[in-house]
Design a protein around this motif. Structure first.
Motif, mmCIF file in Angstrom:
data_model
loop_
_atom_site.group_PDB
_atom_site.id
_atom_site.type_symbol
_atom_site.label_atom_id
_atom_site.label_comp_id
_atom_site.label_asym_id
_atom_site.label_seq_id
_atom_site.Cartn_x
_atom_site.Cartn_y
_atom_site.Cartn_z
ATOM 1 N N TRP A 1 2.968 10.223 1.920
ATOM 2 C CA TRP A 1 1.558 9.866 1.773
ATOM 3 C C TRP A 1 1.286 8.382 2.023
ATOM 4 N N GLY A 2 2.205 7.525 1.662
ATOM 5 C CA GLY A 2 1.994 6.088 1.848
ATOM 6 C C GLY A 2 1.879 5.711 3.312
ATOM 7 N N THR B 1 0.836 -1.205 0.000
ATOM 8 C CA THR B 1 0.000 0.000 0.000
ATOM 9 C C THR B 1 0.867 1.249 0.000
ATOM 10 N N ASP B 2 1.884 1.260 0.844
ATOM 11 C CA ASP B 2 2.796 2.404 0.909
ATOM 12 C C ASP B 2 3.421 2.685 -0.450
ATOM 13 N N ALA C 1 -1.307 7.136 4.772
ATOM 14 C CA ALA C 1 -2.491 6.364 4.372
ATOM 15 C C ALA C 1 -2.632 5.077 5.180
ATOM 16 N N ARG D 1 2.005 7.296 -6.650
ATOM 17 C CA ARG D 1 1.017 8.196 -7.259
ATOM 18 C C ARG D 1 1.201 9.659 -6.851
ATOM 19 N N HIS D 2 2.034 9.905 -5.852
ATOM 20 C CA HIS D 2 2.236 11.260 -5.350
ATOM 21 C C HIS D 2 3.704 11.636 -5.460
ATOM 22 N N VAL E 1 0.686 3.975 -3.019
ATOM 23 C CA VAL E 1 0.260 5.362 -2.749
ATOM 24 C C VAL E 1 1.393 6.327 -3.056
ATOM 25 N N GLN E 2 2.581 6.018 -2.601
ATOM 26 C CA GLN E 2 3.710 6.925 -2.800
ATOM 27 C C GLN E 2 4.044 7.101 -4.281
#
Length: 124
Positions: free
Chosen positions: A34-35, A20-21, A38, A27-28, A24-25
């Motif tokens: 952010w990862g 997940t980290d 989240a 995408r940013h 998410v990371q």
């Protein structure tokens, strides 16, 4: 047997946190972690749901051990949050470091409170 529930939950939570980290990371394109943010907020929400369910008598101890202690314990990460905040401050990104602390605490507590409220409402 309790230790096995925690072990299996952690075996699911740890890779889930990593994947997940990274997702998410990716995408940013930002200094902000952010990862980690989240996974910590989602973990707080899940733990709030489990806690609210337990308080309402709807979550047996096995669920609390598997999901709360095992999965959420491995999914969330205070050490990475601390490290990333320190790294931001040392790299001169003090605003991002402060924003990470404030946003993580506010969003994490908010998610836990929402989880408890939702679980208690659904339980009865």
């Amino acid at each position: 047997m309790n230790w096995l529930l925690v072990l299996v939950g952690a075996a699911i939570g740890a890779p889930l946190r990593y994947l997940t980290d990274r997702a998410v990371q990716r995408r940013h394109d930002s200094l902000f972690p952010w990862g980690t943010f989240a996974v910590n907020v989602v973990g707080c929400l899940i733990l709030g749901l489990v806690t609210g369910s337990a308080t309402a008598g709807a979550a047996p101890s096995q669920v609390r051990l598997f999901v709360g202690t095992g999965l959420c314990g491995a999914l969330t990460t205070y050490s990475t949050f601390s490290y990333e905040t320190l790294r931001l401050a040392e790299d001169g990104a003090r605003f991002y470091a402060a924003a990470n602390v404030v946003a993580s605490v506010v969003a994490g507590l908010g998610a836990a409170f929402v989880g408890v409220a939702v679980a208690e409402t659904l339980s009865g």
